[in-house]
Write a protein that holds these residues in place. Sequence first.
Motif, PDB file in Angstrom:
ATOM      1  N   ASP A 155       0.848  -1.185   0.000  1.00  0.00           N
ATOM      2  CA  ASP A 155       0.000   0.000   0.000  1.00  0.00           C
ATOM      3  C   ASP A 155       0.887   1.241   0.000  1.00  0.00           C
ATOM      4  N   ARG A 156       0.421   2.291  -0.624  1.00  0.00           N
ATOM      5  CA  ARG A 156       1.162   3.544  -0.620  1.00  0.00           C
ATOM      6  C   ARG A 156       0.845   4.335   0.643  1.00  0.00           C
ATOM      7  N   CYS A 157       1.842   5.042   1.121  1.00  0.00           N
ATOM      8  CA  CYS A 157       1.689   5.847   2.337  1.00  0.00           C
ATOM      9  C   CYS A 157       1.791   7.322   1.971  1.00  0.00           C
ATOM     10  N   TYR A 158       0.667   8.024   2.078  1.00  0.00           N
ATOM     11  CA  TYR A 158       0.641   9.467   1.828  1.00  0.00           C
ATOM     12  C   TYR A 158       0.780  10.182   3.173  1.00  0.00           C
ATOM     13  N   HIS A 159       1.801  11.005   3.296  1.00  0.00           N
ATOM     14  CA  HIS A 159       2.069  11.629   4.588  1.00  0.00           C
ATOM     15  C   HIS A 159       2.791  12.955   4.406  1.00  0.00           C
ATOM     16  N   HIS A 160       2.902  13.702   5.497  1.00  0.00           N
ATOM     17  CA  HIS A 160       3.674  14.942   5.515  1.00  0.00           C
ATOM     18  C   HIS A 160       5.066  14.632   6.057  1.00  0.00           C
ATOM     19  N   SER A 161       6.091  15.105   5.365  1.00  0.00           N
ATOM     20  CA  SER A 161       7.457  14.842   5.801  1.00  0.00           C
ATOM     21  C   SER A 161       7.898  15.798   6.909  1.00  0.00           C
ATOM     22  N   GLY A 162       7.180  16.919   7.068  1.00  0.00           N
ATOM     23  CA  GLY A 162       7.530  17.897   8.094  1.00  0.00           C
ATOM     24  C   GLY A 162       6.720  17.719   9.361  1.00  0.00           C
ATOM     25  N   ARG A 163       6.843  18.698  10.254  1.00  0.00           N
ATOM     26  CA  ARG A 163       6.144  18.640  11.539  1.00  0.00           C
ATOM     27  C   ARG A 163       4.951  19.588  11.552  1.00  0.00           C
ATOM     28  N   LEU A 164       3.955  19.217  12.331  1.00  0.00           N
ATOM     29  CA  LEU A 164       2.778  20.058  12.502  1.00  0.00           C
ATOM     30  C   LEU A 164       3.096  21.115  13.550  1.00  0.00           C
ATOM     31  N   CYS A 206       1.834  15.437   1.565  1.00  0.00           N
ATOM     32  CA  CYS A 206       2.539  15.981   0.396  1.00  0.00           C
ATOM     33  C   CYS A 206       3.633  15.035  -0.090  1.00  0.00           C
ATOM     34  N   SER A 207       3.897  13.953   0.649  1.00  0.00           N
ATOM     35  CA  SER A 207       4.910  12.968   0.257  1.00  0.00           C
ATOM     36  C   SER A 207       4.264  11.594   0.158  1.00  0.00           C
ATOM     37  N   VAL A 208       4.862  10.734  -0.640  1.00  0.00           N
ATOM     38  CA  VAL A 208       4.329   9.380  -0.779  1.00  0.00           C
ATOM     39  C   VAL A 208       5.478   8.382  -0.808  1.00  0.00           C
ATOM     40  N   THR A 209       5.318   7.274  -0.085  1.00  0.00           N
ATOM     41  CA  THR A 209       6.284   6.177  -0.099  1.00  0.00           C
ATOM     42  C   THR A 209       5.536   4.887  -0.435  1.00  0.00           C
ATOM     43  N   THR A 210       6.285   3.843  -0.740  1.00  0.00           N
ATOM     44  CA  THR A 210       5.669   2.600  -1.216  1.00  0.00           C
ATOM     45  C   THR A 210       5.153   1.701  -0.104  1.00  0.00           C
ATOM     46  N   GLY A 211       5.333   2.076   1.152  1.00  0.00           N
ATOM     47  CA  GLY A 211       4.851   1.249   2.250  1.00  0.00           C
ATOM     48  C   GLY A 211       4.791   2.008   3.553  1.00  0.00           C
ATOM     49  N   ARG A 227      -2.774  25.497  12.768  1.00  0.00           N
ATOM     50  CA  ARG A 227      -1.891  24.341  12.808  1.00  0.00           C
ATOM     51  C   ARG A 227      -1.553  23.964  11.381  1.00  0.00           C
ATOM     52  N   MET A 228      -0.256  24.079  11.021  1.00  0.00           N
ATOM     53  CA  MET A 228       0.168  23.834   9.648  1.00  0.00           C
ATOM     54  C   MET A 228       1.444  22.999   9.638  1.00  0.00           C
ATOM     55  N   TYR A 229       1.614  22.202   8.577  1.00  0.00           N
ATOM     56  CA  TYR A 229       2.836  21.428   8.405  1.00  0.00           C
ATOM     57  C   TYR A 229       3.913  22.312   7.790  1.00  0.00           C
ATOM     58  N   ASP A 230       5.128  22.244   8.372  1.00  0.00           N
ATOM     59  CA  ASP A 230       6.198  23.120   7.888  1.00  0.00           C
ATOM     60  C   ASP A 230       6.822  22.649   6.580  1.00  0.00           C
ATOM     61  N   CYS A 231       6.385  21.486   6.075  1.00  0.00           N
ATOM     62  CA  CYS A 231       6.926  20.984   4.811  1.00  0.00           C
ATOM     63  C   CYS A 231       6.209  21.578   3.605  1.00  0.00           C
ATOM     64  N   CYS A 232       4.922  21.904   3.769  1.00  0.00           N
ATOM     65  CA  CYS A 232       4.143  22.361   2.616  1.00  0.00           C
ATOM     66  C   CYS A 232       3.080  23.390   2.978  1.00  0.00           C
ATOM     67  N   ASP A 233       3.006  23.786   4.251  1.00  0.00           N
ATOM     68  CA  ASP A 233       1.989  24.713   4.748  1.00  0.00           C
ATOM     69  C   ASP A 233       0.588  24.128   4.691  1.00  0.00           C
ATOM     70  N   GLY A 234       0.497  22.808   4.568  1.00  0.00           N
ATOM     71  CA  GLY A 234      -0.808  22.154   4.598  1.00  0.00           C
ATOM     72  C   GLY A 234      -1.384  22.190   6.003  1.00  0.00           C
ATOM     73  N   GLY A 235      -2.690  22.290   6.087  1.00  0.00           N
ATOM     74  CA  GLY A 235      -3.343  22.348   7.385  1.00  0.00           C
ATOM     75  C   GLY A 235      -3.458  20.996   8.053  1.00  0.00           C
ATOM     76  N   ASP A 236      -3.822  21.012   9.330  1.00  0.00           N
ATOM     77  CA  ASP A 236      -4.026  19.773  10.087  1.00  0.00           C
ATOM     78  C   ASP A 236      -5.124  18.955   9.407  1.00  0.00           C
ATOM     79  N   GLY A 237      -4.832  17.690   9.098  1.00  0.00           N
ATOM     80  CA  GLY A 237      -5.805  16.829   8.434  1.00  0.00           C
ATOM     81  C   GLY A 237      -5.735  16.871   6.924  1.00  0.00           C
ATOM     82  N   SER A 238      -4.815  17.662   6.358  1.00  0.00           N
ATOM     83  CA  SER A 238      -4.704  17.762   4.905  1.00  0.00           C
ATOM     84  C   SER A 238      -4.009  16.539   4.322  1.00  0.00           C
ATOM     85  N   MET A 239      -4.195  16.327   3.034  1.00  0.00           N
ATOM     86  CA  MET A 239      -3.581  15.203   2.335  1.00  0.00           C
ATOM     87  C   MET A 239      -2.065  15.331   2.376  1.00  0.00           C
TER      88      MET A 239
END
Length: 331
Positions: free
Chosen positions: A100-109, A139-144, A125-137
Motif C-alpha cells: 500500500d502507498r503511504c501518503y504523509h507529511h514529511s515535516g512537523r505540525l 505531500c509525500s508518498v512512499t511505497t509502504g 496548525r500547519m505542516y512546515d513541509c508544505c503549509d498544509g493544514g491539520d488533516g490535509s492530504m
Amino acid sequence: SSCKTKPGYIMKCSNNVKRIREITNQSNGCPASKSSSSTSDKEKLFHSSLLKYRMSKVDLQKNLYPGYYEHKDVVLDGLHCVRCSSNFQLDTDGEYVRPDRCYHHSGRLRTMKTRGAKGELDKMRMYDCCDGGDGSMGCSVTTGHVYQVAFPNRDCKEYLRTRKRPDSAPGVYALDCEMSYTAGGMELVRVTVVDMLGKQAMDMLVRPPHRVLDYNTKYSGISAETLRSVKHTLEDAQRAVCRIISAESFMIGHSLESDLHALKMIHKNIVDTSVVYYGGGYKRGLAALSAETLGRIIQQDEGGHDSTEDALAALDLMKHKLKVTDNVRLT
C-alpha cells in the motif's frame, strides 16, 4: 556525499579549510592540538562544569530515557503507521501482507501565526513541509507504511548498561545515531561518538537485524548502497561505545533517549541539549538551535543528516552554554 544546497556546500568548504590548516600546521612543525596535559585539564574542567546540567532521575524518567521509566506491557493491536496512522500488516519474513502507498507529511505540525482578511492575527496548525493544514492530504508518498514501538512499551531489561572504569578518566563525549525503519520498528544503522575536542572517537555503520522497510534517507543519510557490505551488528556497536564511554563519562546529545533506545543501552550521566535549551513550552530542534546559537547551518544536505555533524553541534552548544552562562572557556 555531494552537497547540493548552498548551506551544505558552505559547511563542506569550512570543514575542508579546517583540515588544510591542520595539515599545514603539522608540516610546519606546529602542534595540531594542545598538549595531553593541557587537554586533560580542560577535560576535567569540562566534566565538572557539566554537573549542573546533568539530568536528574526525574528528568530521565520524564523524558523516557531507557532504564528510568516503568515499562508498560502493551499488546499491539496490529501495526499503525507513524506517518499516516493507517493500519497495516507484515508477515513473518517482514514483507507487507498487502502493499500500500503511504501518503504523509514529511515535516512537523506546528502552530503558525497568520493574518486574517481584516488584519487580525490568528493561529493555525500547519505542516512546515508544505503549509498544509491539520488533516490535509500528505505531500509525500512512499511505497509502504512504517512503525516504531513507543518508548513506554519498550522493555529495557535486556539493554546494556555502560560500565564503571575506575582506572580511566571519565571523559566527555557527544553521541548521535541514525535510524531506519525496519520490520522490527526503528533500528540503528549508524552511531558516531566525538570527544571533547570534536574529534571522531568512533563512527560505525550497523546492519539492522530485521528487513529494512524504509531507509529514512532524508533524515538518516543512509541508503541501501550505504549498508550493502556492512557487517557490523548492534552488539558490535554496543561494545565499541562501551570501550569509549564509561558509566562516569558525560554523554552529550540532542534528545538522546531516541539514540539510547536505538543502541539498546542505559547511561546515567546525560546532558541533553533539548532540555538545556528548552523554552517556549517545547523542545527546540537541533538545526534551529545550531543556526540561532552557533550561527552554523546543519541538516541541509540533500543526502540526509550526518551523525558526526549533529554530535558536533550538540557538543558545541554545551561549550557555548558554559561560556555564556558560566564563564567557562574551554578553547
